[in-house]
Design a protein around this motif. Structure first.
Motif, PDB file in Angstrom:
ATOM      1  N   MET A  54      11.351   2.372   8.523  1.00 56.53           N
ATOM      2  CA  MET A  54      10.505   1.212   8.257  1.00 56.53           C
ATOM      3  C   MET A  54       9.416   1.061   9.307  1.00 56.53           C
ATOM      4  SD  MET A  54      11.475   0.069   5.404  1.00 56.53           S
ATOM      5  CE  MET A  54      11.851   1.804   5.008  1.00 56.53           C
ATOM      6  N   ALA A  55       9.763   1.301  10.566  1.00 57.05           N
ATOM      7  CA  ALA A  55       8.784   1.191  11.642  1.00 57.05           C
ATOM      8  C   ALA A  55       7.654   2.194  11.442  1.00 57.05           C
ATOM      9  CB  ALA A  55       9.460   1.408  12.995  1.00 57.05           C
ATOM     10  N   GLU A  56       8.009   3.430  11.117  1.00 57.71           N
ATOM     11  CA  GLU A  56       6.995   4.461  10.894  1.00 57.71           C
ATOM     12  C   GLU A  56       6.179   4.183   9.639  1.00 57.71           C
ATOM     13  OE1 GLU A  56       9.334   7.994  10.819  1.00 57.71           O
ATOM     14  OE2 GLU A  56       9.557   8.092  13.015  1.00 57.71           O
ATOM     15  N   PHE A  57       6.836   3.641   8.611  1.00 60.69           N
ATOM     16  CA  PHE A  57       6.184   3.359   7.339  1.00 60.69           C
ATOM     17  C   PHE A  57       5.152   2.241   7.469  1.00 60.69           C
ATOM     18  CE2 PHE A  57       6.312   1.089   3.164  1.00 60.69           C
ATOM     19  CZ  PHE A  57       5.768   2.093   2.372  1.00 60.69           C
ATOM     20  N   LEU A  58       5.454   1.242   8.299  1.00 59.01           N
ATOM     21  CA  LEU A  58       4.619   0.047   8.385  1.00 59.01           C
ATOM     22  C   LEU A  58       3.814  -0.050   9.679  1.00 59.01           C
ATOM     23  CD1 LEU A  58       7.268  -2.423   6.946  1.00 59.01           C
ATOM     24  CD2 LEU A  58       5.236  -1.565   5.760  1.00 59.01           C
ATOM     25  N   GLU A  59       3.826   1.008  10.470  1.00 59.01           N
ATOM     26  CA  GLU A  59       3.134   0.974  11.761  1.00 59.01           C
ATOM     27  C   GLU A  59       1.629   0.751  11.580  1.00 59.01           C
ATOM     28  OE1 GLU A  59       2.997   3.566  15.909  1.00 59.01           O
ATOM     29  OE2 GLU A  59       3.400   4.595  14.005  1.00 59.01           O
ATOM     30  N   LYS A  60       1.054   1.334  10.531  1.00 59.27           N
ATOM     31  CA  LYS A  60      -0.375   1.200  10.264  1.00 59.27           C
ATOM     32  C   LYS A  60      -0.577   0.563   8.889  1.00 59.27           C
ATOM     33  CE  LYS A  60      -1.554   5.292  13.013  1.00 59.27           C
ATOM     34  NZ  LYS A  60      -2.162   6.649  12.993  1.00 59.27           N
ATOM     35  N   PRO A  61      -1.715  -0.117   8.698  1.00 57.20           N
ATOM     36  CA  PRO A  61      -1.999  -0.720   7.381  1.00 57.20           C
ATOM     37  C   PRO A  61      -1.990   0.345   6.283  1.00 57.20           C
ATOM     38  CG  PRO A  61      -3.552  -1.516   9.024  1.00 57.20           C
ATOM     39  CD  PRO A  61      -2.789  -0.397   9.671  1.00 57.20           C
ATOM     40  N   ARG A  62      -1.416   0.002   5.149  1.00 50.83           N
ATOM     41  CA  ARG A  62      -1.333   0.945   4.038  1.00 50.83           C
ATOM     42  C   ARG A  62      -2.297   0.523   2.924  1.00 50.83           C
ATOM     43  NH1 ARG A  62       2.818   1.845   1.212  1.00 50.83           N
ATOM     44  NH2 ARG A  62       2.700   4.113   1.276  1.00 50.83           N
ATOM     45  N   ARG A  63      -2.936   1.513   2.335  1.00 54.48           N
ATOM     46  CA  ARG A  63      -3.848   1.321   1.202  1.00 54.48           C
ATOM     47  C   ARG A  63      -4.877   0.207   1.453  1.00 54.48           C
ATOM     48  NH1 ARG A  63       1.468   1.790  -2.196  1.00 54.48           N
ATOM     49  NH2 ARG A  63       1.569   4.035  -2.529  1.00 54.48           N
ATOM     50  N   PRO A  64      -5.638   0.309   2.532  1.00 55.69           N
ATOM     51  CA  PRO A  64      -6.644  -0.727   2.819  1.00 55.69           C
ATOM     52  C   PRO A  64      -7.720  -0.833   1.737  1.00 55.69           C
ATOM     53  CG  PRO A  64      -6.955   1.195   4.230  1.00 55.69           C
ATOM     54  CD  PRO A  64      -5.642   1.380   3.536  1.00 55.69           C
ATOM     55  N   HIS A  65      -7.828   0.206   0.903  1.00 56.29           N
ATOM     56  CA  HIS A  65      -8.832   0.178  -0.172  1.00 56.29           C
ATOM     57  C   HIS A  65      -8.509  -0.852  -1.251  1.00 56.29           C
ATOM     58  CE1 HIS A  65      -5.725   3.150  -1.421  1.00 56.29           C
ATOM     59  NE2 HIS A  65      -5.845   2.530  -2.588  1.00 56.29           N
ATOM     60  N   MET A  66      -7.280  -1.382  -1.267  1.00 57.70           N
ATOM     61  CA  MET A  66      -6.893  -2.301  -2.333  1.00 57.70           C
ATOM     62  C   MET A  66      -7.717  -3.586  -2.341  1.00 57.70           C
ATOM     63  SD  MET A  66      -4.763  -1.020  -4.450  1.00 57.70           S
ATOM     64  CE  MET A  66      -4.375  -2.526  -5.331  1.00 57.70           C
ATOM     65  N   ALA A  67      -8.123  -4.078  -1.161  1.00 57.23           N
ATOM     66  CA  ALA A  67      -8.917  -5.312  -1.113  1.00 57.23           C
ATOM     67  C   ALA A  67     -10.253  -5.116  -1.822  1.00 57.23           C
ATOM     68  CB  ALA A  67      -9.131  -5.744   0.334  1.00 57.23           C
ATOM     69  N   GLU A  68     -10.911  -4.002  -1.519  1.00 54.65           N
ATOM     70  CA  GLU A  68     -12.195  -3.706  -2.163  1.00 54.65           C
ATOM     71  C   GLU A  68     -12.008  -3.469  -3.656  1.00 54.65           C
ATOM     72  OE1 GLU A  68     -15.880  -0.457  -1.828  1.00 54.65           O
ATOM     73  OE2 GLU A  68     -14.288  -0.492  -0.317  1.00 54.65           O
ATOM     74  N   PHE A  69     -10.927  -2.787  -4.013  1.00 60.34           N
ATOM     75  CA  PHE A  69     -10.676  -2.530  -5.438  1.00 60.34           C
ATOM     76  C   PHE A  69     -10.455  -3.832  -6.205  1.00 60.34           C
ATOM     77  CE2 PHE A  69      -7.305  -2.209  -8.674  1.00 60.34           C
ATOM     78  CZ  PHE A  69      -8.025  -1.539  -9.646  1.00 60.34           C
ATOM     79  N   LEU A  70      -9.640  -4.729  -5.658  1.00 60.19           N
ATOM     80  CA  LEU A  70      -9.390  -6.010  -6.328  1.00 60.19           C
ATOM     81  C   LEU A  70     -10.681  -6.796  -6.496  1.00 60.19           C
ATOM     82  CD1 LEU A  70      -6.023  -7.119  -4.672  1.00 60.19           C
ATOM     83  CD2 LEU A  70      -6.373  -6.399  -7.045  1.00 60.19           C
ATOM     84  N   ALA A  71     -11.539  -6.758  -5.479  1.00 61.56           N
ATOM     85  CA  ALA A  71     -12.818  -7.444  -5.577  1.00 61.56           C
ATOM     86  C   ALA A  71     -13.655  -6.859  -6.717  1.00 61.56           C
ATOM     87  CB  ALA A  71     -13.579  -7.337  -4.254  1.00 61.56           C
ATOM     88  N   SER A  72     -13.586  -5.538  -6.894  1.00 63.85           N
ATOM     89  CA  SER A  72     -14.353  -4.887  -7.966  1.00 63.85           C
ATOM     90  C   SER A  72     -13.850  -5.270  -9.342  1.00 63.85           C
ATOM     91  CB  SER A  72     -14.296  -3.355  -7.806  1.00 63.85           C
ATOM     92  OG  SER A  72     -13.021  -2.841  -8.211  1.00 63.85           O
ATOM     93  N   LYS A  73     -12.615  -5.754  -9.407  1.00 65.32           N
ATOM     94  CA  LYS A  73     -12.025  -6.172 -10.675  1.00 65.32           C
ATOM     95  C   LYS A  73     -12.160  -7.686 -10.907  1.00 65.32           C
ATOM     96  CE  LYS A  73     -10.508  -2.430 -12.656  1.00 65.32           C
ATOM     97  NZ  LYS A  73     -10.978  -2.070 -14.010  1.00 65.32           N
ATOM     98  N   GLY A  74     -12.864  -8.353  -9.990  1.00 63.68           N
ATOM     99  CA  GLY A  74     -13.120  -9.778 -10.169  1.00 63.68           C
ATOM    100  C   GLY A  74     -12.225 -10.683  -9.375  1.00 63.68           C
ATOM    101  N   PHE A  75     -11.453 -10.114  -8.429  1.00 62.69           N
ATOM    102  CA  PHE A  75     -10.537 -10.912  -7.623  1.00 62.69           C
ATOM    103  C   PHE A  75     -11.009 -10.922  -6.172  1.00 62.69           C
ATOM    104  CE2 PHE A  75      -8.194  -9.419 -11.300  1.00 62.69           C
ATOM    105  CZ  PHE A  75      -7.499 -10.546 -11.698  1.00 62.69           C
ATOM    106  N   GLN A  76     -11.777 -11.941  -5.806  1.00 57.99           N
ATOM    107  CA  GLN A  76     -12.308 -12.041  -4.444  1.00 57.99           C
ATOM    108  C   GLN A  76     -11.314 -12.716  -3.497  1.00 57.99           C
ATOM    109  OE1 GLN A  76     -15.204 -10.824  -3.422  1.00 57.99           O
ATOM    110  NE2 GLN A  76     -16.134 -10.282  -5.383  1.00 57.99           N
ATOM    111  N   LEU A  77     -10.213 -13.200  -4.026  1.00 57.68           N
ATOM    112  CA  LEU A  77      -9.144 -13.797  -3.230  1.00 57.68           C
ATOM    113  C   LEU A  77      -9.626 -15.011  -2.421  1.00 57.68           C
ATOM    114  CD1 LEU A  77      -7.083 -10.719  -2.038  1.00 57.68           C
ATOM    115  CD2 LEU A  77      -7.062 -11.903  -4.216  1.00 57.68           C
ATOM    116  N   LYS A  78     -10.088 -16.006  -3.146  1.00 53.31           N
ATOM    117  CA  LYS A  78     -10.502 -17.268  -2.504  1.00 53.31           C
ATOM    118  C   LYS A  78      -9.288 -18.103  -2.168  1.00 53.31           C
ATOM    119  CE  LYS A  78     -13.406 -18.120  -5.933  1.00 53.31           C
ATOM    120  NZ  LYS A  78     -14.390 -18.783  -6.777  1.00 53.31           N
TER     121      LYS A  78
END
Length: 243
Positions: free
Chosen positions: A219-243
């Motif tokens: 778990m420590a190795e798995f979560l040591e660094k942020p995973r899939r940081p592209h998801m925020a930009e992808f969600l925004a492209s789908k209309g979810f700006q997360l207000k």
């Protein structure tokens, strides 16, 4: 009977040569629809990928090609507010989807639906595997299956008749999960060390893919660094700006 079924769950990654029929898939989806849904929005959709080329591409893009090779059915599960936007148009109303709450609602709705589907499938003798790797390439997968704005893929599920059944992994002790009245973090050091010993013994003795590992290190190795940081930009492209 139900409790025994739930306790027997293990991911299946290799299936026998059997393709689920349309009737079987529809029955599983109909059963899954009876899961709870926040305010009854039912914010989920399923893409049943039957086209061989698309199925192979889904496996490649999710970086799990072997999971799809023998699967009797491949389902892509999505959080869907596009349909809710269509509902709003029937009443000349603009639906605001781009909120953090809606992303949470959609994610929970999909998860509850999926768990119902999995339990129904396993009760009929099928095996399943969740494929979170779909989020490795959400833009490309959305294009592959034509997902419009307001809908995003969360994970896939492969189903089939198990050809190779994995052993059930020991779960965390109940004491690590269950807190009474107040959250108690003081107990973790001893409980997690105990659980590490349990997992070390499991990995060393299981029938295949033996390894030297424990849970906390993984778990420590798995979560040591942020995973899939592209998801925020992808969600925004789908209309979810997360207000």
């Amino acid at each position: 009977m139900v409790e025994k079924l739930l306790r027997s769950h293990a991911s299946v990654r290799k299936y026998k040569d059997y393709t689920l029929t349309k009737e079987e898939v529809i029955e599983l989806v109909e059963t899954a629809q009876h899961a709870a849904s926040s305010h009854f929005v039912q914010a989920y959709s399923v893409i049943w990928v039957t086209d061989k080329v698309k199925k192979e591409e889904l496996g490649r893009l999710s970086q799990n090609p072997k999971q799809f090779e023998t699967a009797g059915a491949a389902l892509l599960l999505c959080a869907d507010f596009h349909r809710l936007q269509a509902a709003g148009k029937l009443h000349n109303m603009q639906i605001e989807i781009d909120t953090t709450e809606n992303v949470l609602v959609g994610t929970v709705d999909v998860a509850l639906f999926a768990q119902n589907l999995v339990i129904a499938a396993e009760s009929k003798g099928f095996g399943i595997c969740f494929i979170g790797g779909v989020r490795n390439a959400p833009t490309e997968i959305s294009q592959l299956v034509g997902l419009p704005e307001g809908i995003f893929p969360l994970f896939a599920i492969t189903l089939g008749v198990p050809d190779q059944q994995n052993e059930v992994k020991p779960r965390l002790p109940v004491a690590a999960i269950l807190h009474e009245n107040n959250y108690d973090s003081a107990k973790y050091e001893s409980l997690l060390r105990e659980y590490d010993h349990t997992m070390e013994a499991y990995y060393a003795s299981r029938g295949s893919n033996q390894k030297v590992a424990n849970w906390t290190q993984q778990m420590a190795e798995f979560l040591e660094k942020p995973r899939r940081p592209h998801m925020a930009e992808f969600l925004a492209s789908k209309g979810f700006q997360l207000k």
